[in-house]
Design a protein around this motif. Structure first.
Motif, PDB file in Angstrom:
ATOM      1  N   GLU A   1       0.802  -1.220   0.000  1.00 48.63           N
ATOM      2  CA  GLU A   1       0.000   0.000   0.000  1.00 48.63           C
ATOM      3  C   GLU A   1       0.839   1.276   0.000  1.00 48.63           C
ATOM      4  O   GLU A   1       0.311   2.373  -0.107  1.00 48.63           O
ATOM      5  N   GLY A   2       2.160   1.133   0.115  1.00 44.65           N
ATOM      6  CA  GLY A   2       3.009   2.315   0.087  1.00 44.65           C
ATOM      7  C   GLY A   2       3.510   2.659  -1.300  1.00 44.65           C
ATOM      8  O   GLY A   2       4.202   3.670  -1.475  1.00 44.65           O
TER       9      GLY A   2
ATOM     10  N   MET B   1      -2.990  -3.473  -5.972  1.00 42.66           N
ATOM     11  CA  MET B   1      -4.075  -4.371  -6.364  1.00 42.66           C
ATOM     12  C   MET B   1      -4.830  -4.799  -5.113  1.00 42.66           C
ATOM     13  O   MET B   1      -4.246  -5.368  -4.188  1.00 42.66           O
ATOM     14  N   LEU B   2      -6.126  -4.492  -5.054  1.00 37.06           N
ATOM     15  CA  LEU B   2      -6.986  -4.937  -3.957  1.00 37.06           C
ATOM     16  C   LEU B   2      -7.840  -6.078  -4.490  1.00 37.06           C
ATOM     17  O   LEU B   2      -8.814  -5.860  -5.216  1.00 37.06           O
ATOM     18  N   GLU B   3      -7.456  -7.305  -4.173  1.00 34.39           N
ATOM     19  CA  GLU B   3      -8.170  -8.449  -4.708  1.00 34.39           C
ATOM     20  C   GLU B   3      -9.434  -8.686  -3.897  1.00 34.39           C
ATOM     21  O   GLU B   3      -9.390  -8.832  -2.669  1.00 34.39           O
ATOM     22  N   ARG B   4     -10.563  -8.716  -4.605  1.00 35.34           N
ATOM     23  CA  ARG B   4     -11.850  -8.900  -3.963  1.00 35.34           C
ATOM     24  C   ARG B   4     -12.626  -9.973  -4.736  1.00 35.34           C
ATOM     25  O   ARG B   4     -12.842  -9.846  -5.948  1.00 35.34           O
ATOM     26  N   GLY B   5     -13.062 -11.008  -4.047  1.00 39.06           N
ATOM     27  CA  GLY B   5     -13.746 -12.110  -4.708  1.00 39.06           C
ATOM     28  C   GLY B   5     -15.227 -11.865  -4.926  1.00 39.06           C
ATOM     29  O   GLY B   5     -15.857 -12.567  -5.703  1.00 39.06           O
TER      30      GLY B   5
ATOM     31  N   ASP C   1     -10.288   7.659   1.084  1.00 37.14           N
ATOM     32  CA  ASP C   1      -9.621   6.679   1.946  1.00 37.14           C
ATOM     33  C   ASP C   1      -8.667   5.850   1.080  1.00 37.14           C
ATOM     34  O   ASP C   1      -8.955   4.717   0.695  1.00 37.14           O
ATOM     35  N   LEU C   2      -7.489   6.433   0.788  1.00 35.86           N
ATOM     36  CA  LEU C   2      -6.545   5.813  -0.129  1.00 35.86           C
ATOM     37  C   LEU C   2      -5.582   4.879   0.607  1.00 35.86           C
ATOM     38  O   LEU C   2      -5.350   5.029   1.807  1.00 35.86           O
ATOM     39  N   PRO C   3      -5.008   3.918  -0.108  1.00 35.57           N
ATOM     40  CA  PRO C   3      -4.062   2.991   0.519  1.00 35.57           C
ATOM     41  C   PRO C   3      -2.895   3.723   1.175  1.00 35.57           C
ATOM     42  O   PRO C   3      -2.417   4.739   0.666  1.00 35.57           O
TER      43      PRO C   3
ATOM     44  N   THR D   1      -4.189   0.667 -21.522  1.00 41.97           N
ATOM     45  CA  THR D   1      -4.600   2.068 -21.657  1.00 41.97           C
ATOM     46  C   THR D   1      -5.106   2.610 -20.326  1.00 41.97           C
ATOM     47  O   THR D   1      -4.772   3.739 -19.939  1.00 41.97           O
ATOM     48  N   ALA D   2      -5.909   1.824 -19.602  1.00 43.75           N
ATOM     49  CA  ALA D   2      -6.442   2.283 -18.313  1.00 43.75           C
ATOM     50  C   ALA D   2      -5.315   2.562 -17.321  1.00 43.75           C
ATOM     51  O   ALA D   2      -5.308   3.591 -16.636  1.00 43.75           O
ATOM     52  N   ILE D   3      -4.350   1.660 -17.235  1.00 44.66           N
ATOM     53  CA  ILE D   3      -3.247   1.837 -16.284  1.00 44.66           C
ATOM     54  C   ILE D   3      -2.449   3.091 -16.597  1.00 44.66           C
ATOM     55  O   ILE D   3      -2.049   3.842 -15.689  1.00 44.66           O
ATOM     56  N   THR D   4      -2.224   3.363 -17.859  1.00 47.92           N
ATOM     57  CA  THR D   4      -1.396   4.513 -18.232  1.00 47.92           C
ATOM     58  C   THR D   4      -2.109   5.850 -18.062  1.00 47.92           C
ATOM     59  O   THR D   4      -1.503   6.899 -18.285  1.00 47.92           O
ATOM     60  N   ARG D   5      -3.358   5.840 -17.657  1.00 44.79           N
ATOM     61  CA  ARG D   5      -4.055   7.104 -17.372  1.00 44.79           C
ATOM     62  C   ARG D   5      -3.680   7.637 -15.977  1.00 44.79           C
ATOM     63  O   ARG D   5      -3.920   8.802 -15.675  1.00 44.79           O
ATOM     64  N   GLY D   6      -3.127   6.798 -15.116  1.00 47.98           N
ATOM     65  CA  GLY D   6      -2.786   7.215 -13.756  1.00 47.98           C
ATOM     66  C   GLY D   6      -1.419   7.876 -13.706  1.00 47.98           C
ATOM     67  O   GLY D   6      -0.439   7.332 -14.223  1.00 47.98           O
ATOM     68  N   LYS D   7      -1.350   9.009 -13.063  1.00 52.65           N
ATOM     69  CA  LYS D   7      -0.087   9.750 -12.991  1.00 52.65           C
ATOM     70  C   LYS D   7       0.673   9.463 -11.698  1.00 52.65           C
ATOM     71  O   LYS D   7       1.893   9.277 -11.711  1.00 52.65           O
ATOM     72  N   ARG D   8      -0.022   9.435 -10.567  1.00 56.34           N
ATOM     73  CA  ARG D   8       0.647   9.241  -9.286  1.00 56.34           C
ATOM     74  C   ARG D   8       0.182   8.007  -8.530  1.00 56.34           C
ATOM     75  O   ARG D   8       0.863   7.540  -7.615  1.00 56.34           O
ATOM     76  N   LEU D   9      -0.983   7.462  -8.885  1.00 54.62           N
ATOM     77  CA  LEU D   9      -1.497   6.304  -8.164  1.00 54.62           C
ATOM     78  C   LEU D   9      -2.471   5.535  -9.046  1.00 54.62           C
ATOM     79  O   LEU D   9      -3.369   6.126  -9.653  1.00 54.62           O
ATOM     80  N   VAL D  10      -2.291   4.211  -9.109  1.00 55.80           N
ATOM     81  CA  VAL D  10      -3.216   3.320  -9.809  1.00 55.80           C
ATOM     82  C   VAL D  10      -3.642   2.237  -8.825  1.00 55.80           C
ATOM     83  O   VAL D  10      -2.799   1.595  -8.191  1.00 55.80           O
ATOM     84  N   ILE D  11      -4.953   2.060  -8.700  1.00 57.54           N
ATOM     85  CA  ILE D  11      -5.497   1.041  -7.805  1.00 57.54           C
ATOM     86  C   ILE D  11      -6.433   0.145  -8.611  1.00 57.54           C
ATOM     87  O   ILE D  11      -7.436   0.611  -9.166  1.00 57.54           O
ATOM     88  N   LEU D  12      -6.099  -1.145  -8.689  1.00 59.46           N
ATOM     89  CA  LEU D  12      -6.978  -2.128  -9.309  1.00 59.46           C
ATOM     90  C   LEU D  12      -7.786  -2.801  -8.210  1.00 59.46           C
ATOM     91  O   LEU D  12      -7.237  -3.188  -7.169  1.00 59.46           O
ATOM     92  N   VAL D  13      -9.089  -2.935  -8.440  1.00 56.52           N
ATOM     93  CA  VAL D  13      -9.971  -3.527  -7.439  1.00 56.52           C
ATOM     94  C   VAL D  13     -10.750  -4.655  -8.089  1.00 56.52           C
ATOM     95  O   VAL D  13     -11.474  -4.435  -9.060  1.00 56.52           O
TER      96      VAL D  13
END
Length: 625
Positions: A393-394, A399-403, A419-421, A578-590
């Motif tokens: 988270e630092g 990646m926040l894996e959620r089933g 409420d960011l990581p 493409t989605a990942i490269t839109r993030g400049k300082r933080l990318v969170i996959l859920v």
């Protein structure tokens, strides 16, 4: 000339709406027809019902077919009966078959294709029209003769084009040939010395790969620079601009969207505009049409043009740009060929690269500062077909894996509420953008927008609202323009300047809703105020969550990307890249790691039918810098 169907017209007359409903249209479709054709809508529909299926998105051929049958059998217009006769005659009429073929070609164009394999077109036309293949062949010949369709050999097989796209691709090919064979204005200095001076002036150090790209860019009539994030594309643009300006050359920098133009301006310090602005699009009030102020008869008076985010440029826009670019002007095209293709028809950047006919630099080296970002590292891993290294988270990639989808939805709302990581507080909630591969479903944009609006901008006595269809617009809502509207007027709150044009993908905030008139005022780029009456609200959607396609050309401080099952066409590598490269300082996959891996494993994507690569390979010789 560009048809502008949804703007500049007065509100539809109730009598026109009533007459259209008599023809069997719903109120929503009747309004859409009025926005397209004004008070002439009834006359146009009755005169040629098939025209609406070809010209109006969202109206199918079967709807037009039913209207044709209705008007032919009614007494609404004797001319219709004379034209179509009874139902049997109408079904097999050459006019109906031609309309069906053009409808199919138009639908393919709406999906990004400039042409269709002849065999595939024949199969679809026979199925749609329920006529023989001989009837289709005969009508195709008529369409070729009257110039509405064209045929060409592409990669050894016959393809059918709407003539508009056939001519556009041929004109793009000839435009590149013209610029590559011309003699650009001389720089009167050694390229190596110019690059060294630019490095010193800008306080940068270029790698050998970057120096080569800069050197070839400034010496070529046309040059392409392509590479993924962190490979130095923007640094190259800065160096090229500096060299040209110190040499006394006039330079324009442009991008397909307003957000992309703003980003490149912030990164380079050089004025940038949309390509439409560069070409001086203007709206003709009488004709309800858009025209190009800059064209082959009134060319851009520039020594060099730099186009960024070129993966988003479709063939019609590239044709317009090349038409307006004077012989002797340097054209430098910059983009990431692994991004999603443009929304419009064509795949220009990939076709250019695949043809091998235009000199280019393919950047592969990731530079030190970029290499420290897990966003950049993981984007390149995904692009190579490798799974990302989801850090703790630092890091800037989590990646926040959620089933369970419901748990993922709760996390998306929690993250967007700030409420960011890692307890990060450096990114405000307005800097967090949800980018979803899907429109529908629990984690699709439609549902996410309703949930996020309720969480981030709930009803309040201090906030006015306006209901439109199944949506409620509220002061403070984040919204997006979803169609190019070249005629929509705006006023800048800083200097009072006025202009026209809000474009597909522009994101703004609702600042005011007049509860008496219903007018909704949106501010774009923090200072540009545009107002929407009722008929204009069909062009606006909530933008707490947007699709990956709508995010192209944009960067956000933080992006949240829900990953779950979606339609196969959306589960592709270039979409998640493409989605990942839109993030400049933080990318969170859920969401689901298994689904993420499926997307990365799927490098097929959707094939775009296009003739440009074939035309370029057939007619162009590479012009080495």
């Amino acid at each position: 000339m560009v048809t502008q169907p949804a703007a500049g017209r007065a509100a539809p007359h109730p009598a026109t709406i009533k007459a259209l409903k008599t023809l069997g249209f719903s109120y929503t479709v009747a309004v859409k027809l009025c926005n397209a054709y004004g008070d002439e809508a009834v006359e146009i529909v009755k005169g040629d019902p098939y025209r609406i299926a070809i010209e109006i998105p969202g109206i199918g051929f079967k709807t037009a077919d039913a209207v044709a049958a209705h008007t032919a059998s009614s007494s609404l217009d004797d001319d219709i009966g004379a034209c179509y006769g009874d139902r049997a005659t109408a079904e097999y009429s050459s006019h109906r078959i031609a309309a069906g073929i053009l409808y199919i070609l138009t639908r393919y164009a709406a999906e990004g294709h400039t042409c269709v394999p002849r065999a595939k077109l024949m199969q679809r036309a026979v199925g749609l029209l329920d006529v023989s293949s001989d009837d289709i062949e005969d009508t195709l010949l008529e369409l070729f003769i009257d110039g509405r369709a064209s045929e060409a050999i592409v990669d050894g097989s016959p393809y059918i084009f709407l003539s508009r796209y056939f001519l556009a691709e041929r004109r793009v090919c000839s435009g590149f040939m013209r610029l590559m064979s011309s003699e650009p204005k001389r720089l009167y200095s050694d390229p190596g010395d110019l690059i060294t001076r630019a490095e010193a002036w800008l306080g940068i150090g270029l790698s050998e790969e970057q120096r080569t790209a800069v050197r070839d860019s400034i010496q070529s009539g046309v040059f392409v620079v392509t590479g993924g994030p962190g490979t130095g594309k923007t640094t190259i643009i800065r160096a090229v601009i500096d060299i040209f300006e110190h040499a006394g050359l006039s330079v324009a920098v442009a991008a397909p969207t307003g957000r992309a133009a703003k980003r490149i301006k912030e990164a380079t310090g050089h004025k940038a505009s949309t390509i439409h602005r560069l070409l001086e699009y203007y709206y003709d009030e009488e004709a309800h049409e858009m025209y190009l102020g800059k064209n082959a008869k009134n060319e851009l008076e520039l020594d060099a043009i730099i186009i960024d985010e070129a993966s988003m440029v479709d063939v019609i826009l590239m044709e317009a740009l090349l038409d307006a670019t004077a012989t002797g002007t340097r054209l430098i095209i910059v983009g990431d060929a692994d991004q999603l293709p443009p929304v419009g028809a064509g795949d220009v950047l990939r076709d250019i690269l695949a043809s091998g006919r235009i000199p280019c630099a393919v950047l592969t080296e990731i530079y030190r500062q970029a290499a420290e970002s897990m966003i950049v590292v993981n984007a390149h891993r995904v692009d190579r077909g490798e799974y990302p290294d989801a850090g703790d988270e630092g890091t800037d990639f989590v990646m926040l894996e959620r089933g369970v989808m419901g748990d993922a939805l709760s996390d998306v709302i929690r993250l967007c509420s700030g409420d960011l990581p890692g307890g990060r507080t450096d990114i405000p909630s307005q800097g967090i953008q949800v980018i979803s591969p899907m429109k529908k479903g629990l984690l699709g944009c439609a549902h996410l927008n309703r949930e996020l609006q309720a969480a981030l901008n709930p009803p309040s006595p201090s906030k006015s609202e306006r209901k439109y269809g199944d949506r409620v617009f509220r002061e403070g809502d984040r919204v997006m323009q979803i169609r190019n509207n070249y005629s929509l007027e705006w006023t800048d709150s800083i200097d009072g300047s006025e202009g026209r044009g809000v474009f597909n993908g522009d994101i703004g905030v609702i600042k005011d809703i007049d509860t008496f008139s219903g007018v909704v005022t949106v501010v774009y780029d923090e200072t540009k105020y545009a107002s929407y009456a009722t008929e204009g609200l069909m062009e606006v959607e909530h933008a707490y969550a947007i699709t990956v396609h709508k995010s192209q050309g944009s960067e956000f401080p933080a992006v949240v990307i829900p990953i779950y099952a979606a339609a196969p066409m959306l589960m592709t590598r270039n979409l998640i890249y493409t989605a990942i490269t839109r993030g400049k300082r933080l990318v969170i996959l859920v969401g689901s790691m298994d689904r993420l891996r499926q997307m990365i494993d799927n490098d097929r994507g959707l094939t775009r039918y296009s003739g440009l690569k074939s035309f370029m390979m057939e007619y162009m010789e590479i012009n080495e810098p």
